[in-house]
Design an enzyme around this catalytic site. Sequence first.
Site, short mmCIF file in Angstrom:
data_model
loop_
_atom_site.label_atom_id
_atom_site.label_comp_id
_atom_site.label_asym_id
_atom_site.label_seq_id
_atom_site.Cartn_x
_atom_site.Cartn_y
_atom_site.Cartn_z
N GLU A 147 0.82 -1.21 0.00
CA GLU A 147 0.00 0.00 0.00
C GLU A 147 0.85 1.26 0.00
OE1 GLU A 147 -3.28 0.35 -0.29
OE2 GLU A 147 -3.59 -1.81 -0.45
N ASP A 148 1.76 1.34 -0.97
CA ASP A 148 2.53 2.56 -1.19
C ASP A 148 3.51 2.91 -0.09
OD1 ASP A 148 1.92 3.29 -3.71
OD2 ASP A 148 0.07 4.29 -3.13
N ALA A 149 3.85 1.94 0.73
CA ALA A 149 4.96 2.21 1.65
C ALA A 149 6.24 1.90 0.88
CB ALA A 149 4.86 1.36 2.89
N GLY A 175 4.88 7.82 -1.37
CA GLY A 175 4.77 6.75 -0.41
C GLY A 175 5.38 7.18 0.91
N ARG A 189 -1.43 2.54 -12.28
CA ARG A 189 -1.07 3.97 -12.41
C ARG A 189 -0.35 4.28 -13.71
NH1 ARG A 189 0.89 4.00 -6.31
NH2 ARG A 189 -1.15 3.55 -5.43
#
Lengths: 274, 1127
Positions: free
Chosen positions: B744-746, B894, B926
């Site tokens: 999740e975009d970390a 992120g 994306r």
Amino acid sequence: MSRGRGFSIKILDKSDDSISILFKNIPVEIINSIRRISMSEVPTLAIDKVFIFRNDSVLNDQMLAHRLGLIPLKTPVDKYKYGDEEGKPEYVSLSLTIEAKNDFRTVYAKDIKSNDKEVYPLYEDIEIVRLAPGEGLDIEMWAIMGTGREHAKWSPVTVCVVRGVPVIKILKECDSNCKKCVEACPKNILKINNGKLTVTNLYLCTGCKLCEVECPDYIKVDIDEKSSLFMMEIVGQLTIKTILTKSFDILISKIDDFLTKFNEVEIYEDAIPK
Amino acid sequence: MRRLDIKKYLVSKPLEYDTWPVVEAMIREFGLAKQHIDSYNEFIEKGIKEIIEENKIIKIIAPNDEIIYEITDVRVDRPRIKDVDGSPLDEERGYIPAVCRLRGLTYAAPIIATIKRKQGGFEYIEDNVEIGHIPVMVKSKICVLHGKSKEELIRYGEDPNDPGGYFIINGSERAIVALEDLASNSIITRVEKVSNTKVYISMILSVKGSLRNHVTVTVKKNNIYVTIPFTLTPIPFPIVMKALGVVKEGEIAEAVSRREEIIEELYPVLKKYESVSTQEDALLYIGNRTQAAQQPIERRKNRARHILDKYLFPHVGIGPEYRLRKAYLLAEMVRRAIELKLGWRNPDDRDHYANKRLRLAGPLLGQIFAKSLKSLLKDLHYNITKYYLYKSRIQLSYLVRSSKITHRFNHALATGTWTQRTTGVTQMLDRTNYLSTLSHLRRIQSPLSRSRPQFEAREVHASHLGRICPVESPEGQNIGLVKNLALSAIVSNEYPPDKIYGILMEEGMVKVEEADDRLWESGARVFLNGDFIGFVSDPMTFVERLRGYRRRGLIPPDISIAVRNYNKDKLVPEVYIETSSARILRPLIRVVDGKPLLTHEHIRRVAEGKLKFTDLLKIGVIELIDANEEYNVLTAFFPEELTKDHTHLELSPFLFLGITASVIPFAEHNQSPRNSYEAAMAKQALGIPYTNIRLRMDTRGHLLEYPQMPIVQTRVMDLIGLNDRPVGQNLVVAIMSYESYNMEDAVVINKAAVDRGLFRSFFYKTYESTARLHGGGVSDRFEKPGEDVKNYIGEDAYRSLEEDGLPYLEAKLEKGDVVIGKTGPPRFLVEYEEAGLTEQKRDYSTTLDQFTGVVDRVVLTLDKEGQLTALVKIREHRVPELGDKVASRHGQKGVVGLLAPPEDMPYTADGIIPDLLINPHAFPSRMTVGQFLESIAGKYGALAGRFVDGTPFISYDYEDLGKLLKSMGFEPMGTEVMYDGRTGKKFKADIFVGIVYYQKLHHMVADKMHARARGPVQILTRQPTEGRSRDGGLRIGDMEKDVFVAYGASSIIKERLLDASDRTTIFVCTKCGLEGYYDARNRKLVCPVHGPDAPLVPVNVSYAFKLLLDELKSMAIYPRIYVEEVI
């Protein structure tokens, strides 16, 4: 696999600051442990406490201290205290006092004065800061022993690799004019000699299999996981030999610790389900 | 120490026709905040005089005497103000921008008017009077920094790369955001629906000086109305024409059009008003519909004349001699509305940039100046009259209240309020980084309401190309309303139209008044700045010849010459010549016979500095085209596309992007919204905002420790100076998951990299305290408060202070420590006096909130009121930690999810350990393919020791990059065999590794982390305070509450919403249901109705509920609580 037998160690290449070794028939886990320990558990000296009495430079104190910390120092083996060792001095004191008089002056690592002849900045042309006319520094530093686990500045190695050994099989003779596989290889390992496809420098191969993708019927690339290629480049605080022996010592002491602990454990009969 | 010359080390794709040196010359010559500075300069030089011209006479009529004061001249002096002690403070005495920022002064210059007195037929000597101060735009012509060399700028405490173009008001930098306006003086037609019938409207906003008047022509089913300013109702079209002197019906019809269909439409309307047969009747008709309706006939007519001469189409001219021209313009408006009705023409596009103008610093300041000047003159008139009556000698400089203008300017610029409706015109200049500053100075705001949808206005319009950046616009309610200038946008400056007029006549234009029937029937109508002035028979040759003047440099390049409706069935061609300011132009290379006029020879000479961009304009190789002229132009995007039909070629294909969008490498490979996100994010990245950071005392600021020039460059980056003020670092990035620490975009960051300095930054915050001068010689004092001082907060908090109340440099301060020690007289002096405690001092120290830092710099100065002010800058060292926000240049943001030890990180066969691991799930949806290309290009650049050009549209493609990478001995796709650092085993998949430029954004955990158990409550409601700065509670919101409701956890709800909030126990009388109270003297509970022996029971309620009961009681409503059961 027959334990302990059939293994071999071969040093492929060696210089003052790098080494590559070929280990055959030794579990990769063990070699990797050495890699990990040498990166983060072999203690070296690095500047850790910085006392700034004067800093007119453009760099803030924190940044200057950080830069000083990253300067590699030659570390005499077993001279300074690490952990709970006793009877050894705790730190080396170093100092940096400098003033730019009439012109700009770049401060280099060589300007650092050490109290211990055996401890000195390894690379004297590391730039620390540039001073404008009239600016000056007056800094006292303590270098202490530490490990890479705590901070990267204490790590004695820069690059350390354990990887599988590539095995390139040429399945059958091919039309040597096509050269597709030769061109596909980014490392230029494959050559055609007298109409025969040959491998020139096997250990350069990373196992990317680009050649295999080109001609799957003729070439097969595998990674032999039973052998490992160990490559290390060091910063220079310690020699390669010291780093490796220290690493083994640490590994062995860890195993010893584990064994001792294990032997202390009482085994209860009822704990085992029947 | 000079930085690397990027060009020497830049690997670029060779282009057959590379116009880059010309682009470079253009931006270098024009600068990036040119529009504002030009506009301001124009105002100082011309605009201010024009406004004075409009109201320069003060006439005082006394018995037997007439005095006239006339402002004959006005000029703005060098920046200078009066210092606290009354002495002039100018450049020599240190009145420079840097000092203004530090001392909280306004950087302004005096406006000096020359006033002449005429009395009794005599003219007296002129008087020079200061009528006010105008804030000075930094780096404008009157600024002290104007034309200073780099070394001088550094000596003046400035960043030599600072673009200027903003104001300094009370020490803070204010940028003007340009307003986007509908074009004035041009006819705009539209169709409206009024209760199921369509009406056809042509509208014009006529502007001259400070006069702004709307005229609307409405074509209804069987009538045509004209809305004229200062009339109470719309006036029928024939009547206005008659009042303007076109009396005969036939003449009116002919003025509109000679085409039968149109005359047919007109006929019934003309017929209807046949009865008003003379000009005088028509004037009376209009006069009857004004405020003067009750006055004598002659007054009414005069009123009508005045309105027609001054307020109807003031841009055509003011005075009776312009009536005929105005009549023709009005007829033109009618013609267009009828053509619209007949379906011959389409309604004008309000969103087309031909119909838009920018309102920049000059006109905006002019607006304020005109208003305040009027009020100043009114005041002056009153004062002179007063003094005249007293017969005292009149010294003008004493009577001029110059503060009127000064304050108006300061107030407007400090708050951004221009009129009641237009607010937010100025904003605090964004100094997060260099990029955000530049972008802020090129911002454009649309005055449209942000709450209504207005989809068309928000969309990217074709005419934006090369003028407005299609990428850079905020998300959310302002989308499409806040825009930014494209790189190629050049804003036009005003050129006097009368200078063009002669050329028009020479080239065969016939004046409207002199046109013959043939011209009226088939000639092209010529409009000069919206004024219908004449006809030409052959518009195409006329226009080409005019353009010839421009191409030979005989008239300025920013004059627009356009033909519309040429060769269109039924419509008459129209020629538009615009010399007005604030149009957005864009440069295009002229093309003749399919060949660009800009030759390699030109480019070479520009590159060598022998030819300037403006020279290219003068020789007609490059033209500036505005949105209207673009109708006559066929432009090729790339030189390869040129055909014989093309008239122009794009100067460079990436110039239509704005400042922030231009820093995205390979932007053309990204999904478009990602570029927009990045354009917004780049403005939050940390870097070096300005090089004078050590001298400035900004309230907040960040500084990245080791900023790097990106390995993957765009050409624009170097040009705008971003390589001198970079905003990120080059990271080795591998695209792979890592034990869910980067889901999740970390992102996972290598701890060793952080140890070595990756993304370390400093945060600066300045605390300010003023030793106020109270009445009676009492003032605050900076000192280390002693124990006897009231509100003393303990020795420990003051430990960093020295005797002067200021902390020593590099002192470590923690939350709650005193930064500036200050004492002063107690607040309520009188009470203490009575108690004999006047000697006592109170502590007014400033304490550190929320963070820990060291003292970086202390400044002691006098503010503008002459009070001693202490500024203490605190510096905090920020090492990246879990939760800090980072982003690549492709809208991929992120937060740090893990700082992984290097030995656990994966490594390549060469032993390279990535700095950052990003999850592969960040890409498929994306589609930021640009990041992959950047990654490969960056990897090649790092291996080859070169910078790589990633300029959109003209750079390498995927295959080129692959070849480059392979030449360095790496897999062309950018993938590599990687090993797991924890086990030493090979990953099954090959991992994509490369070098990507990452930015650290200013959202950091250190600023946001917050938790509380117990803490302060609000006084009124006794509920926990809100927000981190007040150590507030964390809210159980509506949605969180729903979770507990759904689960049936009622006790938790009660605890969170009542017990942990504002629970109080009140005592309720069971007889009357009112709240009782505790009588402390008798130690008894008392009911307000039933007295001490009433049956009172304790009830737990929310304190807010108790307040409600009290409030009801105060409104004479009896709230009664029934207590059923006592638990």
